[in-house]
Design a protein around this motif. Sequence first.
Motif, short mmCIF file in Angstrom:
data_model
loop_
_atom_site.label_atom_id
_atom_site.label_comp_id
_atom_site.label_asym_id
_atom_site.label_seq_id
_atom_site.Cartn_x
_atom_site.Cartn_y
_atom_site.Cartn_z
N ASN A 1 14.49 34.60 61.18
CA ASN A 1 14.94 33.76 62.30
C ASN A 1 13.78 33.39 63.21
OD1 ASN A 1 17.59 33.74 61.42
ND2 ASN A 1 18.19 35.49 62.67
N THR A 2 12.93 34.36 63.49
CA THR A 2 11.76 34.09 64.34
C THR A 2 10.83 33.09 63.67
OG1 THR A 2 11.89 36.32 65.27
CG2 THR A 2 9.79 35.17 65.50
N ALA A 3 10.58 33.28 62.37
CA ALA A 3 9.70 32.38 61.63
C ALA A 3 10.31 30.99 61.50
CB ALA A 3 9.40 32.96 60.25
N GLN A 4 11.62 30.92 61.31
CA GLN A 4 12.31 29.63 61.23
C GLN A 4 12.16 28.87 62.55
OE1 GLN A 4 13.89 28.24 58.51
NE2 GLN A 4 14.16 26.39 59.72
N ALA A 5 12.31 29.56 63.65
CA ALA A 5 12.15 28.92 64.96
C ALA A 5 10.71 28.43 65.14
CB ALA A 5 12.52 29.90 66.08
N ALA A 6 9.75 29.22 64.68
CA ALA A 6 8.34 28.83 64.81
C ALA A 6 8.02 27.60 63.97
CB ALA A 6 7.43 29.99 64.40
N ILE A 7 8.57 27.54 62.76
CA ILE A 7 8.29 26.39 61.90
C ILE A 7 8.95 25.13 62.46
CG2 ILE A 7 10.17 26.54 60.19
CD1 ILE A 7 8.02 26.05 58.04
N GLU A 8 10.15 25.27 62.99
CA GLU A 8 10.83 24.12 63.59
C GLU A 8 10.07 23.61 64.81
OE1 GLU A 8 14.90 25.31 64.19
OE2 GLU A 8 15.30 25.35 62.04
N LYS A 9 9.57 24.53 65.63
CA LYS A 9 8.79 24.15 66.81
C LYS A 9 7.51 23.41 66.40
CE LYS A 9 6.40 26.05 70.81
NZ LYS A 9 5.84 27.24 71.41
N ALA A 10 6.85 23.92 65.37
CA ALA A 10 5.60 23.30 64.91
C ALA A 10 5.87 21.92 64.34
CB ALA A 10 4.93 24.19 63.87
N ILE A 11 6.93 21.78 63.56
CA ILE A 11 7.24 20.50 62.93
C ILE A 11 7.62 19.45 63.97
CG2 ILE A 11 8.93 19.35 61.42
CD1 ILE A 11 8.81 21.86 59.64
N LYS A 12 8.24 19.87 65.07
CA LYS A 12 8.62 18.92 66.12
C LYS A 12 7.40 18.25 66.76
CE LYS A 12 13.06 20.87 67.39
NZ LYS A 12 13.85 21.58 68.39
N GLN A 13 6.25 18.87 66.64
CA GLN A 13 5.03 18.28 67.18
C GLN A 13 4.55 17.10 66.33
OE1 GLN A 13 1.90 21.23 67.81
NE2 GLN A 13 3.46 22.82 67.79
N GLU A 14 4.98 17.06 65.10
CA GLU A 14 4.44 16.09 64.14
C GLU A 14 4.83 14.65 64.44
OE1 GLU A 14 3.88 13.76 60.62
OE2 GLU A 14 5.83 14.31 61.44
N ASP A 15 6.08 14.39 64.74
CA ASP A 15 6.51 13.01 65.00
C ASP A 15 5.72 12.34 66.12
OD1 ASP A 15 8.33 12.69 62.95
OD2 ASP A 15 10.07 13.23 64.18
N PRO A 16 5.58 12.99 67.28
CA PRO A 16 4.79 12.35 68.34
C PRO A 16 3.32 12.12 67.93
CG PRO A 16 6.08 14.15 69.24
CD PRO A 16 6.23 14.22 67.76
#
Length: 146
Positions: free
Chosen positions: A119-134
């Motif tokens: 769960n912690t790693a999933q949250a971290a990957i989602e947070k990192a991926i959200k940076q990509e679009d901008p």
Amino acid sequence: MRTQVTLAALVAALGLVAGAGGCGQNKVSECNALIEVINKGVQSIEKGTKTGADQGGSSELKAMAEAMDKVAADAAQVKLTTPELQKFSGEYQAMAKEVARAARDLATSADANDAEKSNTAQAAIEKAIKQEDPLVDNINKFCQAP
């Protein structure tokens, strides 16, 4: 299941980086070089997600991590003299390394059947991926501006 959605979102978002236009031959060639590196990373991720066949998706995550580390390293090798592109490239490299680290953490926790770490790693990957679009949007805007 969430991992596959995350991987699909990353692949789709990375694919938004298209051709570059604008004035200044230096800017155009630098934009094209950076975009080419990012697009090759997309292709690597797509290949990795097609070949991963394990049930938990850890092979896909490990392949994605390797592809993201490679795109970060390749982007670092692109000779950029335009300050804006240098900034965007650095930010993209940092994001790619963060995705790679989180993907490895998620693969490790999935292999260990550790729900809390997953769960912690999933949250971290989602947070990192959200940076990509901008980041992609900024690169595209800069590269398409006259």
